[in-house]
Design a protein around this motif. Structure first.
Motif, PDB file in Angstrom:
ATOM      1  N   THR A  49     -17.360 -12.493 -27.052  1.00 19.00           N
ATOM      2  CA  THR A  49     -17.218 -11.111 -26.587  1.00 19.00           C
ATOM      3  C   THR A  49     -16.403 -10.244 -27.532  1.00 19.00           C
ATOM      4  OG1 THR A  49     -15.383 -11.870 -25.192  1.00 19.00           O
ATOM      5  CG2 THR A  49     -17.536 -11.645 -24.148  1.00 19.00           C
ATOM      6  N   GLY A  50     -15.959 -10.795 -28.655  1.00 23.23           N
ATOM      7  CA  GLY A  50     -15.321  -9.974 -29.686  1.00 23.23           C
ATOM      8  C   GLY A  50     -13.820 -10.116 -29.811  1.00 23.23           C
ATOM      9  N   LYS A  51     -13.222 -11.185 -29.308  1.00 24.79           N
ATOM     10  CA  LYS A  51     -11.760 -11.331 -29.344  1.00 24.79           C
ATOM     11  C   LYS A  51     -11.249 -11.487 -30.780  1.00 24.79           C
ATOM     12  CE  LYS A  51     -11.860 -14.913 -26.644  1.00 24.79           C
ATOM     13  NZ  LYS A  51     -13.313 -14.936 -26.369  1.00 24.79           N
ATOM     14  N   THR A  52     -11.804 -12.445 -31.502  1.00 23.83           N
ATOM     15  CA  THR A  52     -11.353 -12.683 -32.877  1.00 23.83           C
ATOM     16  C   THR A  52     -11.727 -11.517 -33.782  1.00 23.83           C
ATOM     17  OG1 THR A  52     -11.727 -15.048 -32.493  1.00 23.83           O
ATOM     18  CG2 THR A  52     -11.355 -14.346 -34.754  1.00 23.83           C
ATOM     19  N   SER A  53     -12.892 -10.925 -33.590  1.00 22.58           N
ATOM     20  CA  SER A  53     -13.303  -9.759 -34.394  1.00 22.58           C
ATOM     21  C   SER A  53     -12.339  -8.605 -34.175  1.00 22.58           C
ATOM     22  CB  SER A  53     -14.725  -9.326 -34.023  1.00 22.58           C
ATOM     23  OG  SER A  53     -15.657 -10.346 -34.329  1.00 22.58           O
ATOM     24  N   ALA A  54     -11.949  -8.363 -32.923  1.00 18.32           N
ATOM     25  CA  ALA A  54     -10.998  -7.291 -32.633  1.00 18.32           C
ATOM     26  C   ALA A  54      -9.650  -7.569 -33.284  1.00 18.32           C
ATOM     27  CB  ALA A  54     -10.839  -7.144 -31.123  1.00 18.32           C
ATOM     28  N   GLU A  92      -4.825 -16.793 -40.088  1.00 19.52           N
ATOM     29  CA  GLU A  92      -5.621 -17.163 -38.917  1.00 19.52           C
ATOM     30  C   GLU A  92      -5.483 -18.668 -38.694  1.00 19.52           C
ATOM     31  OE1 GLU A  92     -10.142 -16.646 -37.067  1.00 19.52           O
ATOM     32  OE2 GLU A  92      -9.687 -15.968 -39.101  1.00 19.52           O
ATOM     33  N   ILE A  93      -5.047 -19.053 -37.492  1.00 18.02           N
ATOM     34  CA  ILE A  93      -4.766 -20.449 -37.168  1.00 18.02           C
ATOM     35  C   ILE A  93      -5.646 -20.886 -36.002  1.00 18.02           C
ATOM     36  CG2 ILE A  93      -2.988 -22.079 -36.413  1.00 18.02           C
ATOM     37  CD1 ILE A  93      -0.916 -20.093 -37.557  1.00 18.02           C
ATOM     38  N   ASP A  94      -6.261 -22.057 -36.144  1.00 14.60           N
ATOM     39  CA  ASP A  94      -7.051 -22.637 -35.057  1.00 14.60           C
ATOM     40  C   ASP A  94      -6.145 -23.591 -34.286  1.00 14.60           C
ATOM     41  OD1 ASP A  94      -8.954 -23.611 -33.365  1.00 14.60           O
ATOM     42  OD2 ASP A  94      -9.875 -24.946 -34.838  1.00 14.60           O
ATOM     43  N   ALA A  95      -5.754 -23.188 -33.077  1.00 13.81           N
ATOM     44  CA  ALA A  95      -4.821 -23.998 -32.294  1.00 13.81           C
ATOM     45  C   ALA A  95      -5.444 -25.298 -31.809  1.00 13.81           C
ATOM     46  CB  ALA A  95      -4.317 -23.190 -31.101  1.00 13.81           C
ATOM     47  N   ILE A 125      -3.768 -16.498 -33.708  1.00 11.74           N
ATOM     48  CA  ILE A 125      -3.845 -17.881 -33.216  1.00 11.74           C
ATOM     49  C   ILE A 125      -5.005 -17.970 -32.235  1.00 11.74           C
ATOM     50  CG2 ILE A 125      -2.609 -19.778 -32.120  1.00 11.74           C
ATOM     51  CD1 ILE A 125       0.000 -18.480 -32.917  1.00 11.74           C
ATOM     52  N   ASP A 126      -6.093 -18.586 -32.677  1.00 12.04           N
ATOM     53  CA  ASP A 126      -7.293 -18.700 -31.848  1.00 12.04           C
ATOM     54  C   ASP A 126      -7.219 -19.942 -30.959  1.00 12.04           C
ATOM     55  OD1 ASP A 126      -9.713 -17.972 -30.850  1.00 12.04           O
ATOM     56  OD2 ASP A 126     -10.902 -18.640 -32.558  1.00 12.04           O
ATOM     57  N   GLU A 127      -7.846 -19.861 -29.783  1.00 16.60           N
ATOM     58  CA  GLU A 127      -7.818 -20.950 -28.786  1.00 16.60           C
ATOM     59  C   GLU A 127      -6.387 -21.403 -28.524  1.00 16.60           C
ATOM     60  OE1 GLU A 127     -10.403 -21.617 -27.125  1.00 16.60           O
ATOM     61  OE2 GLU A 127     -11.859 -20.591 -28.380  1.00 16.60           O
ATOM     62  N   VAL A 128      -5.514 -20.442 -28.254  1.00 16.21           N
ATOM     63  CA  VAL A 128      -4.084 -20.721 -28.121  1.00 16.21           C
ATOM     64  C   VAL A 128      -3.785 -21.629 -26.928  1.00 16.21           C
ATOM     65  CG1 VAL A 128      -3.601 -18.703 -26.684  1.00 16.21           C
ATOM     66  CG2 VAL A 128      -1.817 -19.596 -28.189  1.00 16.21           C
ATOM     67  N   HIS A 129      -4.686 -21.701 -25.956  1.00 10.87           N
ATOM     68  CA  HIS A 129      -4.428 -22.559 -24.788  1.00 10.87           C
ATOM     69  C   HIS A 129      -4.400 -24.040 -25.147  1.00 10.87           C
ATOM     70  CE1 HIS A 129      -8.858 -22.564 -25.048  1.00 10.87           C
ATOM     71  NE2 HIS A 129      -8.769 -23.769 -24.532  1.00 10.87           N
ATOM     72  N   HIS A 149       8.393  -6.825 -38.930  1.00 12.21           N
ATOM     73  CA  HIS A 149       7.208  -6.795 -39.779  1.00 12.21           C
ATOM     74  C   HIS A 149       6.156  -7.836 -39.354  1.00 12.21           C
ATOM     75  CE1 HIS A 149      10.105  -9.698 -41.623  1.00 12.21           C
ATOM     76  NE2 HIS A 149       9.008 -10.453 -41.686  1.00 12.21           N
ATOM     77  N   VAL A 150       6.314  -8.481 -38.192  1.00  8.73           N
ATOM     78  CA  VAL A 150       5.396  -9.546 -37.755  1.00  8.73           C
ATOM     79  C   VAL A 150       4.676  -9.124 -36.474  1.00  8.73           C
ATOM     80  CG1 VAL A 150       5.217 -11.922 -36.933  1.00  8.73           C
ATOM     81  CG2 VAL A 150       6.740 -11.369 -38.828  1.00  8.73           C
ATOM     82  N   VAL A 151       3.369  -9.383 -36.419  1.00  7.67           N
ATOM     83  CA  VAL A 151       2.556  -9.146 -35.224  1.00  7.67           C
ATOM     84  C   VAL A 151       1.797 -10.441 -34.905  1.00  7.67           C
ATOM     85  CG1 VAL A 151       0.641  -7.866 -34.199  1.00  7.67           C
ATOM     86  CG2 VAL A 151       2.282  -6.688 -35.678  1.00  7.67           C
ATOM     87  N   PHE A 152       1.912 -10.878 -33.654  1.00  5.51           N
ATOM     88  CA  PHE A 152       1.169 -12.046 -33.187  1.00  5.51           C
ATOM     89  C   PHE A 152      -0.020 -11.584 -32.343  1.00  5.51           C
ATOM     90  CE2 PHE A 152       5.188 -14.118 -34.122  1.00  5.51           C
ATOM     91  CZ  PHE A 152       4.788 -15.340 -34.631  1.00  5.51           C
ATOM     92  N   ILE A 153      -1.193 -12.182 -32.604  1.00  5.58           N
ATOM     93  CA  ILE A 153      -2.377 -11.933 -31.777  1.00  5.58           C
ATOM     94  C   ILE A 153      -2.896 -13.290 -31.304  1.00  5.58           C
ATOM     95  CG2 ILE A 153      -4.676 -10.921 -31.636  1.00  5.58           C
ATOM     96  CD1 ILE A 153      -3.955  -9.091 -33.948  1.00  5.58           C
ATOM     97  N   LEU A 154      -2.781 -13.530 -30.007  1.00  9.06           N
ATOM     98  CA  LEU A 154      -3.218 -14.791 -29.423  1.00  9.06           C
ATOM     99  C   LEU A 154      -4.574 -14.577 -28.752  1.00  9.06           C
ATOM    100  CD1 LEU A 154       0.138 -15.745 -27.644  1.00  9.06           C
ATOM    101  CD2 LEU A 154      -0.473 -16.054 -30.051  1.00  9.06           C
ATOM    102  N   ALA A 155      -5.513 -15.457 -29.018  1.00  9.94           N
ATOM    103  CA  ALA A 155      -6.860 -15.346 -28.429  1.00  9.94           C
ATOM    104  C   ALA A 155      -7.188 -16.625 -27.674  1.00  9.94           C
ATOM    105  CB  ALA A 155      -7.899 -15.097 -29.519  1.00  9.94           C
ATOM    106  N   THR A 156      -7.814 -16.483 -26.497  1.00  9.01           N
ATOM    107  CA  THR A 156      -8.155 -17.658 -25.694  1.00  9.01           C
ATOM    108  C   THR A 156      -9.284 -17.352 -24.716  1.00  9.01           C
ATOM    109  OG1 THR A 156      -7.294 -19.303 -24.122  1.00  9.01           O
ATOM    110  CG2 THR A 156      -6.433 -17.088 -23.947  1.00  9.01           C
ATOM    111  N   THR A 157     -10.018 -18.395 -24.353  1.00 13.16           N
ATOM    112  CA  THR A 157     -11.040 -18.278 -23.305  1.00 13.16           C
ATOM    113  C   THR A 157     -10.528 -18.785 -21.965  1.00 13.16           C
ATOM    114  OG1 THR A 157     -11.904 -20.449 -23.938  1.00 13.16           O
ATOM    115  CG2 THR A 157     -12.949 -18.523 -24.947  1.00 13.16           C
ATOM    116  N   GLU A 158      -9.325 -19.391 -21.962  1.00 12.74           N
ATOM    117  CA  GLU A 158      -8.767 -19.981 -20.737  1.00 12.74           C
ATOM    118  C   GLU A 158      -7.312 -19.560 -20.559  1.00 12.74           C
ATOM    119  OE1 GLU A 158      -9.865 -24.125 -19.980  1.00 12.74           O
ATOM    120  OE2 GLU A 158     -11.089 -24.069 -21.793  1.00 12.74           O
ATOM    121  N   PRO A 159      -7.079 -18.323 -20.153  1.00 17.58           N
ATOM    122  CA  PRO A 159      -5.705 -17.821 -20.043  1.00 17.58           C
ATOM    123  C   PRO A 159      -4.873 -18.536 -18.982  1.00 17.58           C
ATOM    124  CG  PRO A 159      -7.269 -16.272 -19.065  1.00 17.58           C
ATOM    125  CD  PRO A 159      -8.083 -17.311 -19.768  1.00 17.58           C
TER     126      PRO A 159
END
Length: 568
Positions: A49-54, A92-95, A125-129, A149-159
């Motif tokens: 649905t566009g989480k990582t692209s966003a 970009e990190i694959d959890a 951080i993708d699939e952070v769960h 100067h740091v921004v974290f973006i966590l992405a997951t399908t199972e919050p």
């Protein structure tokens, strides 16, 4: 250059390119324009649905020196470097594969260093769960007080798998499933851009199969284009997605609502032989029944959604009533739940087909006569209401007293008792089996029950699946059926009885006499037998006490055969 998959080639590079997530993209763009960028974001939602692209577009936008209205220019060195993955400050990190405490500690140690190429250091951080409990604890302090100067973006399908302490320290954005129309328009745009001919109905089939995921839609389209020859056709889309044709669903459901069990099972068997997946068959039939219901209420909306509507579909929508459609949908929904974790999904499909096509189980619309055949219980209630209406009318006209009315209703109720069961239960045979039945024999039969189904035809298998063995002796077996109509059919089906005997002979060297009983009456039969046995046992004990009278026994010992016992 090597071929690139469509979902990679058409990955969103700006917020405006993203499909179906306007609220999220507008919020992120405003945050950039107003310089209200948070230190941590959480992107949740279904796959594709566009989480990582966003996340990548956001990383470019906050680091782009020529950003306009919160959008990256995609032309400067920083934007191009982030797009190509050459900027070391956007990590970009694959959890799923880096979920340990050490990896997160490494991040915690490095965040204090300022970025070397761009303004913000961004960790995606993708699939952070998938992070372990220790890793979440190591990340907690960093998320609470990160450097500016740091921004974290966590992405997951199972919050739901993410600790609340992590979620509370982020701005959460829930990505929704992309609408059917948005996916269709995007796929058409890609096809037109690549100058590839296509049928609109084929695009609709692909969009529906994607289930709200744009990445899935692009992957299916990519596969369909490789499969097709010159033009993307409806047949190509159906073949690639594994969906059923409208004609085959028209035929299957028409047989079901007519009560033509054998014909419906033949259509199902044909679909299975063609390699159609069981869950896909049920899913397509469920959507088809939904479409029938929508078409009856709002035909214009369905024509816009589906596009191609067959004559068989229109005819079926006119003949099938709402109650029947609700019954079909409920049965399909129950079957979908059952086959999800089953190792024998085909059996559930066959049982479902028998249930849908059996008039005894649910009201069935007769397509030829345009009437509805009610079950025995429904017909009884209809007759009863009709009788009460006649009595009420008679009371109004003749002025009969209340007591006479009550007495009349009582007589009417006695006269209108439900029809007795048409199936005659072989009670004596059941008692004979129960008298000799053993638990070991029953367990052996139950252990071979699933294997026995393989010796039966499709129709026989579906019938026997709605039953279970309940008692077994050395020479007989009692089978309890869920429905009386199936019990009646099975008891008269000599081919079925012979096939089952042969199956048991091969599996257990056991050739029983098969006795069929309805499941709802089995408990009563068993309880009646137990009561009878208790009475016989009590009587036997009394006789034993008489025979073992001490005076009589002593007389026998003294006089031997001269003793003649006379009972008063």
């Amino acid at each position: 250059m090597a071929y690139q998959a469509l979902y990679r080639e058409w990955r969103s590079q700006t917020f405006d390119d993203m499909v179906g997530q306007k609220m999220i993209t507008k919020t992120l763009k405003n945050a950039i324009v107003q310089e209200k960028v948070s230190h941590a974001y959480l992107f949740t939602g279904p796959r594709g649905t566009g989480k990582t692209s966003a996340a990548k577009v956001f990383a470019k936008a906050i680091n782009c020196k020529h950003s306009v209205n919160g959008e990256p220019c995609n032309q400067c060195e920083d934007c191009i470097g982030i797009t190509e993955g050459r900027v070391n400050d956007v990590i970009e990190i694959d959890a799923a594969s880096n979920n340990g405490v050490e990896e997160i500690r490494d991040i915690r140690d490095k965040v204090k260093y300022a970025p070397t190429q761009v303004t913000y250091k961004v960790y995606i951080i993708d699939e952070v769960h998938m992070l372990s409990t220790g890793a979440f604890n190591a990340l907690l302090k960093t998320l609470e007080e990160p450097p500016k100067h740091v921004v974290f973006i966590l992405a997951t399908t199972e919050p739901h798998k993410i600790p609340a302490t992590i979620i509370s320290r982020t701005q959460r954005f829930d990505f929704k499933r992309i609408g059917l129309e948005d996916i269709e328009n995007h796929l058409k745009m890609i096809m037109e851009n690549k100058e590839l001919p296509f049928e609109e109905a084929a695009v609709k089939i692909i969009a529906r199969s994607a289930e709200g995921g744009m990445r899935d839609a692009l992957s299916i389209l990519d596969q369909a284009l490789s499969f097709s020859e010159e033009k993307l056709s409806v047949d190509d889309a159906l073949e690639v997605t594994g969906s059923l044709t409208s004609e085959i669903m028209d035929l299957y459901l028409a047989h079901c609502v007519k009560g033509e069990t054998e014909a419906a099972l033949s259509v199902l068997n044909k679909l299975l032989n063609e390699g159609k997946e069981s869950n896909r068959i049920v899913e397509n039939l469920l959507l088809y029944c939904r479409d029938l219901l929508v078409y009856q209420k709002a035909p214009a909306i369905l024509e816009q959604q589906v596009g191609l509507i067959t004559d068989g579909f229109k005819a079926l929508s006119q003949e099938v009533d709402e109650a029947t459609l609700y019954s079909l949908i409920n049965e399909l929904n129950d079957t979908q739940k059952e086959i999800r974790f089953s190792h024998q999904p085909t059996v559930y499909l066959e049982v479902m087909t028998v249930k849908l096509a059996t008039p005894k189980i649910r009201p069935v619309a007769n397509l030829e006569q345009g009437s509805v055949t009610e079950s025995a219980d429904v017909q009884f209630l209809v007759d009863k209401v009709s009788q009460l209406e006649k009595e009420l009318q008679q009371l109004k006209t003749t002025g009969v007293s209340v007591n006479q009315s009550a007495e009349s209703r009582g007589n009417s109720q006695n006269a209108k008792k439900p029809k007795p069961s048409t199936y005659r239960i072989p009670t004596e045979q059941v008692y004979q089996v129960l008298e000799k039945a053993t638990k070991d024999q029953l367990l052996a039969v139950r252990g071979a029950w699933q294997e026995l189904l393989q010796f039966l035809s499709v129709t026989q298998r579906a019938m026997i699946k709605a039953s279970e063995p309940v008692a077994a002796s050395q020479d007989s077996l009692i089978i309890a059926f869920d429905y009386e109509i199936l019990c009646h059919k099975a008891s008269q089906d000599n081919d079925l009885l012979l096939a089952m005997k042969n199956g048991f002979e091969r599996l257990l060297q056991y050739s029983p006499n098969l006795i069929s009983v309805p499941k709802e009456q089995w408990s009563e039969l068993r309880q009646s037998f137990i009561s009878q046995m208790d009475q016989d046992t009590s009587s036997g004990e009394m006789k034993t006490e008489v025979k073992k009278d001490p005076v009589v026994e002593e007389a026998k010992e003294l006089f031997g055969s001269l003793v003649n016992i006379i009972e008063d």
